[in-house]
Design a protein around this motif. Sequence first.
Motif, mmCIF file in Angstrom:
data_model
loop_
_atom_site.group_PDB
_atom_site.id
_atom_site.type_symbol
_atom_site.label_atom_id
_atom_site.label_comp_id
_atom_site.label_asym_id
_atom_site.label_seq_id
_atom_site.Cartn_x
_atom_site.Cartn_y
_atom_site.Cartn_z
ATOM 1 N N ALA A 22 0.839 -1.192 0.000
ATOM 2 C CA ALA A 22 0.000 0.000 0.000
ATOM 3 C C ALA A 22 0.878 1.247 0.000
ATOM 4 O O ALA A 22 1.946 1.268 0.601
ATOM 5 C CB ALA A 22 -0.909 -0.007 1.225
ATOM 6 N N ARG A 23 0.422 2.256 -0.704
ATOM 7 C CA ARG A 23 1.117 3.538 -0.730
ATOM 8 C C ARG A 23 0.296 4.570 0.031
ATOM 9 O O ARG A 23 -0.875 4.351 0.348
ATOM 10 C CB ARG A 23 1.333 3.988 -2.183
ATOM 11 N N ASP A 24 0.901 5.704 0.317
ATOM 12 C CA ASP A 24 0.173 6.779 0.982
ATOM 13 C C ASP A 24 -0.920 7.312 0.059
ATOM 14 O O ASP A 24 -0.748 7.374 -1.163
ATOM 15 C CB ASP A 24 1.133 7.912 1.348
ATOM 16 N N THR A 25 -2.034 7.686 0.652
ATOM 17 C CA THR A 25 -3.124 8.283 -0.110
ATOM 18 C C THR A 25 -3.785 9.380 0.703
ATOM 19 O O THR A 25 -3.842 9.300 1.943
ATOM 20 C CB THR A 25 -4.176 7.233 -0.513
ATOM 21 N N VAL A 26 -4.283 10.406 0.002
ATOM 22 C CA VAL A 26 -5.011 11.474 0.686
ATOM 23 C C VAL A 26 -6.373 10.972 1.158
ATOM 24 O O VAL A 26 -6.989 11.568 2.040
ATOM 25 C CB VAL A 26 -5.182 12.705 -0.232
ATOM 26 N N ALA A 27 -6.838 9.865 0.585
ATOM 27 C CA ALA A 27 -8.127 9.282 0.974
ATOM 28 C C ALA A 27 -7.919 8.276 2.095
ATOM 29 O O ALA A 27 -8.155 7.074 1.942
ATOM 30 C CB ALA A 27 -8.787 8.633 -0.241
ATOM 31 N N GLU A 28 -7.460 8.761 3.252
ATOM 32 C CA GLU A 28 -7.081 7.840 4.328
ATOM 33 C C GLU A 28 -8.267 7.046 4.862
ATOM 34 O O GLU A 28 -8.108 5.958 5.404
ATOM 35 C CB GLU A 28 -6.375 8.598 5.463
ATOM 36 N N GLY A 29 -9.479 7.560 4.691
ATOM 37 C CA GLY A 29 -10.650 6.871 5.210
ATOM 38 C C GLY A 29 -10.964 5.561 4.508
ATOM 39 O O GLY A 29 -11.686 4.726 5.061
ATOM 40 N N ILE A 30 -10.440 5.359 3.279
ATOM 41 C CA ILE A 30 -10.674 4.092 2.577
ATOM 42 C C ILE A 30 -9.365 3.338 2.330
ATOM 43 O O ILE A 30 -9.319 2.413 1.519
ATOM 44 C CB ILE A 30 -11.437 4.303 1.250
ATOM 45 N N ALA A 31 -8.329 3.712 3.046
ATOM 46 C CA ALA A 31 -7.020 3.058 2.876
ATOM 47 C C ALA A 31 -6.931 1.832 3.777
ATOM 48 O O ALA A 31 -6.208 1.815 4.776
ATOM 49 C CB ALA A 31 -5.902 4.046 3.191
ATOM 50 N N ILE A 32 -7.670 0.792 3.424
ATOM 51 C CA ILE A 32 -7.766 -0.428 4.224
ATOM 52 C C ILE A 32 -7.126 -1.575 3.436
ATOM 53 O O ILE A 32 -7.736 -2.089 2.483
ATOM 54 C CB ILE A 32 -9.232 -0.773 4.559
ATOM 55 N N PRO A 33 -5.932 -2.011 3.797
ATOM 56 C CA PRO A 33 -5.248 -3.048 3.010
ATOM 57 C C PRO A 33 -5.933 -4.410 3.032
ATOM 58 O O PRO A 33 -5.872 -5.153 2.052
ATOM 59 C CB PRO A 33 -3.855 -3.126 3.658
ATOM 60 N N ARG A 34 -6.569 -4.760 4.174
ATOM 61 C CA ARG A 34 -7.207 -6.079 4.273
ATOM 62 C C ARG A 34 -8.576 -5.948 4.951
ATOM 63 O O ARG A 34 -8.735 -6.253 6.137
ATOM 64 C CB ARG A 34 -6.329 -7.061 5.058
ATOM 65 N N PRO A 35 -9.586 -5.501 4.207
ATOM 66 C CA PRO A 35 -10.918 -5.357 4.817
ATOM 67 C C PRO A 35 -11.470 -6.702 5.282
ATOM 68 O O PRO A 35 -11.466 -7.685 4.526
ATOM 69 C CB PRO A 35 -11.763 -4.770 3.679
ATOM 70 N N PRO A 36 -11.937 -6.793 6.527
ATOM 71 C CA PRO A 36 -12.407 -8.078 7.059
ATOM 72 C C PRO A 36 -13.588 -8.672 6.297
ATOM 73 O O PRO A 36 -13.770 -9.889 6.287
ATOM 74 C CB PRO A 36 -12.806 -7.737 8.505
ATOM 75 N N ARG A 37 -14.391 -7.830 5.682
ATOM 76 C CA ARG A 37 -15.573 -8.321 4.964
ATOM 77 C C ARG A 37 -15.339 -8.351 3.450
ATOM 78 O O ARG A 37 -16.274 -8.179 2.659
ATOM 79 C CB ARG A 37 -16.794 -7.468 5.294
ATOM 80 N N ALA A 38 -14.108 -8.592 3.031
ATOM 81 C CA ALA A 38 -13.776 -8.545 1.605
ATOM 82 C C ALA A 38 -14.662 -9.470 0.777
ATOM 83 O O ALA A 38 -15.161 -9.086 -0.289
ATOM 84 C CB ALA A 38 -12.302 -8.900 1.404
ATOM 85 N N ARG A 39 -14.858 -10.706 1.229
ATOM 86 C CA ARG A 39 -15.668 -11.664 0.467
ATOM 87 C C ARG A 39 -17.091 -11.145 0.281
ATOM 88 O O ARG A 39 -17.676 -11.251 -0.808
ATOM 89 C CB ARG A 39 -15.703 -13.028 1.158
#
Length: 370
Positions: free
Chosen positions: A279-296
């Motif tokens: 993951a890189r830095d992003t100004v959209a920090e609110g959606i910067a989730i590398p491994r969302p628990p509910r991905a499936r």
Amino acid sequence: MTPLPDSFCPSDGTRVPSGSLAWCCPLCRGPLDLDFSPTPAPLKSLTGRANSLWRYAEVLPLATPSVSLGEGRTPLVALKDGISAKLDYLTPTLSFKDRGAVMLAELALRLRPSRIIADSSGNAGTAIAAYCARAALPCTVYVPFGTPSKKLEQIRAHGARVEVVRGGREATASVAREAADDPDAFYASHAFNPYFLHGTKTYVHELWEDLGGRLPQVLVVPAGNGTLLLGAALAVAELYGAGLLDRRPALYAVQAEAVAPLAAAWRAGADDLVEETPARDTVAEGIAIPRPPRARQILRAVRDSGGTFATVTEDQIRHAQLDLASRGLYVEATAAACWAAVRDGALGERTAVVPLCGAGLKSGLAAATP
């Protein structure tokens, strides 16, 4: 008092009884869903009800609110070419997370834990701190290093204890979950606790009401932990299942190109996250989730809707934020990501609604590229 529904694990079916402080499946440690299949009220019956999300009482797992701050019922305004914006930053703590946070605070009042734990990049923590303050409940919010100072100021102003974690969003969540394993703690997790999703789904119930019993062809939604996206999918299923919709809208999920694990899985045709990419830095920090628990669940919801994923660059997000400001809508960079994905005609002639999820005052304008 309305009985609480049981929870269950969507992966292995393990059930967790109502009233439990368990925050995850005891077998796989995955997030839980509610055993709750409500029927929405017809459009005409909503007239004269409370001017908040609690007007949709039939679809909420908790009733008779005691900590409401008037959350919900945010304006819908036209942008251009059949695209409208729902101004969900016009909520008590200035982000859509109030919709889910009020449900968690109401639930905590029922369960009476010794302390409440949350982790957040800012907005969810702020919302949970505010509603815990309203409910006179003790709260600790774990945040990643680099969280905008205005968000930290807001959390502390509500009386919550702030724990800054030296690391990113994943490290912060790990520390919070360890603390939440205390058997007397309540983990107010917007990613794991299903009550949060039953709060965010009211976003779509409001759209349905405001549009006279219909929805746009496309719902554009941010995709970090997916709490708005999955809430939207819940609401669509409820409305369609009750015969109150004649078609389901497509979910158009948006990620920042810098942190886009779900979009990568989508492109690979996978049912779950694929090989991890840095993951890189992003100004959209609110959606910067590398491994969302509910991905499936997120991937399945988008697929079932006939939707897709889109990614946006840092420059696109910055330009979209400035463009919205020029239209009188001052939102934070994360909130501009959805507009960045569709403002140049990506949806063609289809009608759509984009959520503006967080106020610009929370973190200011994204810095220009050097």
